[in-house]
Structures are given as structure tokens and as C-alpha cells.
Design a protein around this motif. Structure first.
Motif: not given
Length: 108
Positions: A104-106, A100-102, A98, A108
């Protein structure tokens, strides 16, 4: 411990009692069981989409859901076989995924 991991503990205990192989072999076979279940997911997806032209539609998307659950159960049993702290190991790993995905989202 949440009720899912409690159920997994009971299933592992039952499998340990019923196991006829040495512990190392039981451990390997429980890990390999995940692959078997993944294959069943594939068969259900092919059946749900009718991709096998000879057989047509043979499964439903509910069958796919059921098979995915079987993959999860097999993986949970394999993880619990490797460590008594399976719930904590999984929670820690899930938190890292989670995070790591957060990140990546931030970004962008």
C-alpha cells in the motif's frame, strides 16, 4: 524460540495442568478470554479519559498499556492452545501484514 513464546509455553502448560474442563471447552474459554481483556481495555480508556461523568478519571494511560498487554498475552495463550507452532504462525502472519502494508505504501 524467543523468550516471550517460551513464557507462553510455560503458562499454557500450567493452565493445561490446572484445567478442570474437557480440552475443547478449555480451548473455547481461552479464546473468549481475549474478549474479556478487550473489555478491560475499554474500561481503562474510559477511565483514563474521564468519559464516565459519574466516576471521572479512574485510570491512567499506564493502566491502558497494562490492559493492552493482557490482551496480547490472552491472544498468545489462545493461539498456543490451538497450535504448538504459535510463534511461527504469528511470525508468518505478521510478515504477511507487513507485506500488505508495504504494498500500500509503495502504491501511493
Amino acid at each position: 524460540m524467543d523468550s516471550s513464546w517460551g513464557t507462553i509455553d510455560r503458562l499454557v502448560g500450567w493452565a493445561d495442568e490446572a484445567g478442570a474442563l474437557p480440552p475443547g471447552e478449555e480451548r473455547l474459554l481461552r479464546i473468549l478470554k481475549i474478549s474479556e481483556e478487550v473489555g478491560e481495555v475499554g474500561r481503562a480508556v474510559i477511565g483514563a479519559t474521564g468519559h464516565n461523568l459519574r466516576k471521572g478519571v479512574t485510570h491512567s494511560w499506564q493502566d491502558v498499556q497494562d490492559e493492552l498487554c493482557d490482551v496480547m498475552v490472552a491472544a498468545m495463550i489462545a493461539l498456543r492452545t490451538l497450535t504448538p507452532d504459535a510463534g511461527a504462525v504469528f511470525a508468518e502472519r505478521l510478515a504477511r501484514v507487513e507485506a500488505r502494508s508495504q504494498a500500500v505504501r509503495e502504491a501511493r
